[in-house]
Design an enzyme around this catalytic site. Sequence first.
Site, mmCIF file in Angstrom:
data_model
loop_
_atom_site.group_PDB
_atom_site.id
_atom_site.type_symbol
_atom_site.label_atom_id
_atom_site.label_comp_id
_atom_site.label_asym_id
_atom_site.label_seq_id
_atom_site.Cartn_x
_atom_site.Cartn_y
_atom_site.Cartn_z
ATOM 1 N N GLU A 67 0.836 -1.219 0.000
ATOM 2 C CA GLU A 67 0.000 0.000 0.000
ATOM 3 C C GLU A 67 0.863 1.257 0.000
ATOM 4 O O GLU A 67 0.513 2.270 0.615
ATOM 5 C CB GLU A 67 -0.963 0.013 1.197
ATOM 6 C CG GLU A 67 -1.740 -1.254 1.449
ATOM 7 C CD GLU A 67 -2.603 -1.694 0.282
ATOM 8 O OE1 GLU A 67 -2.781 -0.911 -0.670
ATOM 9 O OE2 GLU A 67 -3.076 -2.837 0.305
ATOM 10 N N GLY A 68 1.958 1.214 -0.732
ATOM 11 C CA GLY A 68 2.887 2.350 -0.763
ATOM 12 C C GLY A 68 3.955 2.154 0.288
ATOM 13 O O GLY A 68 3.639 2.105 1.488
#
Lengths: 596, 596
Positions: free
Chosen positions: B440-441
Site C-alpha cells: 500500500e505504498g
Amino acid sequence: MQVYEAPLRDMRFVLHELHGLDTLRELDAFAEIDADLADSVLEEAGRFSSEVLLPLNATGDLEGCHAENGVVRTPAGFKDAYRQFREGGWPSLASEPDYGGQGLPESISKLVEEMTCGANLSFSLYPGLTHGAVQALKAHGSEELKTLYLPKMVEGTWTGSMCLTESHCGTDLGLMRTRAVPNEDGSFRITGNKIFISAGEHDLAENIVHLVLAKLPDGPPGVKGISLFLVPKFLPDAEGNPGQRNGVLCTGIEHKMGLKGSATCQMSFDDATGWLVGQPHKGMAAMFTMMNEERLGVGIQGLGVGSAAYQAAVFYAKDRLQGRSLSGVKRPDLPADPIIVHPDVRRTLLTMRANVEGCRALGIWVAQAVDLSKHAKDPAARQNADDFVALMTPVVKALFTDLGFESASHAIQIYGGHGYIREHGVEQYARDARIAMLYEGTNGIQALDLVGRKMPSNMGRLLRSFFHPVAEWIEQNRGHASIAPLVGHLERAFGALQLATGTIGERGLRDPEEAGAAATDYLRLMGLVAMGFMLAKSAAIAAERVGENADETGFYQAKLQTVQFFFDRILPQTASLFLAIKSGKASTMALAEAAF
Amino acid sequence: MQVYEAPLRDMRFVLHELHGLDTLRELDAFAEIDADLADSVLEEAGRFSSEVLLPLNATGDLEGCHAENGVVRTPAGFKDAYRQFREGGWPSLASEPDYGGQGLPESISKLVEEMTCGANLSFSLYPGLTHGAVQALKAHGSEELKTLYLPKMVEGTWTGSMCLTESHCGTDLGLMRTRAVPNEDGSFRITGNKIFISAGEHDLAENIVHLVLAKLPDGPPGVKGISLFLVPKFLPDAEGNPGQRNGVLCTGIEHKMGLKGSATCQMSFDDATGWLVGQPHKGMAAMFTMMNEERLGVGIQGLGVGSAAYQAAVFYAKDRLQGRSLSGVKRPDLPADPIIVHPDVRRTLLTMRANVEGCRALGIWVAQAVDLSKHAKDPAARQNADDFVALMTPVVKALFTDLGFESASHAIQIYGGHGYIREHGVEQYARDARIAMLYEGTNGIQALDLVGRKMPSNMGRLLRSFFHPVAEWIEQNRGHASIAPLVGHLERAFGALQLATGTIGERGLRDPEEAGAAATDYLRLMGLVAMGFMLAKSAAIAAERVGENADETGFYQAKLQTVQFFFDRILPQTASLFLAIKSGKASTMALAEAAF
C-alpha cells in the site's frame, strides 16, 4: 539480487591508508607482510567469495541442512566449497605459524572474514568457530592436546565447535547441568545435553573438536564450578587419525528464521571421553578466550551482511525504473528514471553505505589492536592494545550486528514489495543477519559487559585506550583546513559520550541498575562516536588525496561525501541517546512486574 | 510463545476515556452506540481472536498456501475460521447500514482489526481488503453495481481484491500495461497481468470481486489515463448468484519472507469481463478511496503485530530464569530470577509497550476523525476531520508499521537465541510484520505523500488540523498540577516539529528535493510528537483517576509510568531528527550515481 563483490578499494583504504600496515611490520611476527601480499590475499579472497561461496548462498537457504540418525548433511555444494576453502589455505590465514598457520595479521584476516560472511553467512559458520577454538586450545590446552589437535584444526581438516548453551541456560551458565567425571587415565566422561551448537555436526570435515563446558563433581556452585573439556567426535588413534566414535551425538537441528545453511545442533554427550583444557573450575576464563574472539567475528558477520545488502540495494536502485526525478527527468530515453534519483532512496542507500564504511574502519582498528596486544614489543603497548580490544569487543559485536540487520532491512525497503519475495534474495539477508544480534551473548549482554565490566575496570583504564586517541586527534585537527566542521561535530558527540560516561560511572557506583538501564543506549553512543572518529580520520586523508591522481579522485570524493552524510544524518543520534541516558533508571524500573 | 489476548482495558481507555464516544453519539449515524455495546463488541472480538484465529497463526505460517492450476488453497483451518468470522457478522461491522452493514464507528472497528491482526495477520488479509473495496464501490460505483455486489461483499460472502501492481510498476502506475476495451453492452474486456494481489484467489468465499486498474484505448498517457474496473471471478447470474467463470486466473502465488497464510497472487486477466467504476481515466482517484482506507488498515496491522509481540515478550520475560537482579535476589525460591528483573530487558519491553499504547491512542483518534469526516453535521467539522485523516494517514501507515516491525525484532531479542527458532513463534512476527512497511505504498512513499502533498496542501490547512489541538492543549496544561514536566517536554518536541515544518516548507518551495531528503525523518518526527501528545493526554487523565478506585489504581499507575518512559527514552529522538532534517539535502544528493 545477490551480487556480492568484495569492496576491495575501500578495504585497501582502511588497511593501508587509514590504519597502515607499518605499525604491524615493525613487529617480528609481521616483518614479512607487505602491501602487495595483503592486496593479493584480499583479491584472491574476493574472487573465492564471489565465485564459490556466493552462488551457494540462496540455494543453501532454500535447501537447508538435513539431519537424520545423528548424521547432518549440509546443503548441496557446501562440501565441495569447503574442500576448496581448505585447499586454498583459508582456514590457516591468521593462525600463528607454530602449528602450521600462515601468520597473517588479524586485520587482513578480518577483511577476508567480512567477504566470506558477505557472500555466504551460513558457510562462514563452519570454519568460523574453528579459529576461536584454536585460540582457546593454544592458550589453555596441554602440550599433548595442542600437538594432537591444533595442526589438523589450523589446516581445517578438523573443525571446532563451542558447546556452552543448554536449553535452560544461555546467559546464566551457572545453571549448567552437564557433568564431567574423571577417568583413571586422566581423561573425563562427559554427560549432558547442549543446544544451539553451530557446526556441532556436519559433513565437511573428517573430525569435529568440541570444546565443552561441564561441571566436575567437586566444583563449587555457579559459574565458578565450570570447567572446559575437549571432546572430539572421533577419538584420535595412535597415528592421530580419526579412530573410534566418541559418545557424542547430534540429536536434531533447529528450524530457524534464517542461517539455514548452517547446522545449529542439539548435541547429546553420553559418557563421552574428553580432556580438561586449562585448570579445573576455570572453564569460563578459558572459554572467554574463545568467546571474545568469536564476538569480534560476529561483529564482522554483521558488517559482511550489511555490505552485501548495500550492494544488492544499489544494484536494484540503479536498475529499477519508477517515477521521475524531482529535479527534472534524468533518463528521457527510458520510460522512467532509475529509483536512485529519488532523495529518500539515496538517503537509505547512504545510511547503509556510511554505516558499512564506519564499521569496517572501526573493525580493522580493533583487529590491528588484537595483533598489537599479542606481538607489540613494549609491554605498555601490549597492555594498551589489550585494553582497547577488551573495551571495543562488545561495541563491535553489538553495533555491527544491529547495523547489519538494519542494512538488510533497508535493502528490503529499496526493493519495495519485491524485497519481500524470496527469489530476490534480500529478505534472506534480514533473516540471516538477525542471528548475529543474539548469539555469542545477546547485544543487551554486550552492553552490560561494556558498562558493568569494561567501563569500571582498572579505574577506567580501558576507556582511556579509546578516549585518549580521540581527544588527541580532535585537538590536532580542530583547525583543519578542510574538515574542521566535521571535527567540531565529532567534538560535540565525543563531549556527550564523556558526559554520559561520567553520569553512568557516578550513578552506577551507587546503583548498578542505573548502569544497566543506560547500557544499550550508551553502547550505541560510544559506537557512533567511534565510527565518527574513524570516518573523520578517513575524511582527513581523503581531503588530502582527492586531487592527487585523476583515477582516484572519484574514490576520495565519494569518501568525503559519505562521511559528510554520516555527520549530517547519523551522528546526530548521539544527541537523543545522551538525553535518554541522562533521564536515568527511574522510568525503566518503576512498572510493577505484574503490570507488564 | 504466541499468547495473544486482546488488551481490552487499554482499548476501553482509549475509546471511552481518552477520545470518548460522546462526540460520535451526537451524530445521527451513531446515536445508538453506547459504551456497553462497544465493550461487548470488543470483548467478543477478543474472544474470537484468541480462540479461533490465534491457534491458526503458527500453523498457517508453517503450512502456507497452495496453488495448483489456478486454484488456491488456504492453510488448514482458515476456511472454517472464515466461515465463523462471516457468521459472527464481523465483516459488516463498520459498513453503513444501507447495504446490510452494522454501522459501527471506525474507532470500534479499528480496535477489532487490531485484534484480528494481532492474532493472525495472514488471516486478516482476506477480509481486510474487502472493506476498502466496499468503500471504493460505494463512493464511485453505479447503482446497478452497488446493488448487485455490495450486499454480498458487506456480509463477507464475497470478498474483494485490489489489483494495481504489475511486475514493472508499483509506485509508478503510469507505466501500467493492463488494457480495457469497451464491449457493446457497456461492459469492458480486461487484459493484462497483475502481481502481489493479496487474496486475489482463495477458497474462503464463493466469489471474489477484483477492483482492477487498466487503461482505456483513448486514455491519455501516464496516471491520467488509468480507469478502475470491477472484475468478478464468477459473473453473477440473473439471480445475482455466482454464474459463469470470468477470464481471470491466478497463475501463481509468491514465496514470501512471511505472511505465508495469506495468498499473494499473480493474476492474469484474459479478455475478462469488467465494468467501469467511476469516470473513465479517473481510476486513480477512485482507487485512492480504497487505498487511503487500506493505508490506515495497514498501520493497524503494525500495531496489532506489535502488541502481540509485546505480549509474547512479556510472557517469556516473566517465565525465563536467568541471572540475578542487580539490586539483590528477587526470587530466592528459584535457581535464578526471571529476566524481567533486568533493566535492559525492562527497557526493551517498555519501548514496545509505550510504542503500542502511543500508536493505539493515535490510531483511534484518526479512526474517530474518519467517522466525523463522513457524518459530522457541521461542514467545517467534516472538512477539519477530513484534513486530519488526510494528514495522518501516511503517518499512521509508516510509523505504526516501522514500530510494529521494531517491536517484533525486540521480542526476538528478549527470547535470546530461542527467539530465532521457529517453534517459539516470535520470529514469525518479524517476518509477518515486515510486509506492512512495503505494501500500500512503501513507507518512503508515505513520507513523500506527507511532505509533498499533505503538508503544502491548501496553504498548510491540513497541518493546522493537527497543530492547533496540540498547541491548544499545551497552552491549557502548561501549569498542570501533576504532569507539567511532560507538557514541557512535549512543547519542546512540538517546537522542533514546527521549526522543521517551516524549514522544509521554505526549502521545499525552492527545491522539492529538499522536502524529499527530509521526508522520512520528518514523518517520524511528526509521529513521535503525535504519540507524545496522545500519551501526555492519557497521563493527564490517569493522574486524575489514579486514586479514585482501588481496582483501577494499578492500570492508571501503569499508564503514568509507561508515558513517563516514553518521554524519558523515546521522545528525545525528536532532537536528533530535527538536527538531521536541518542539515538539508546536500549530503544526500552529492554522491554521483556511479560512485554508489
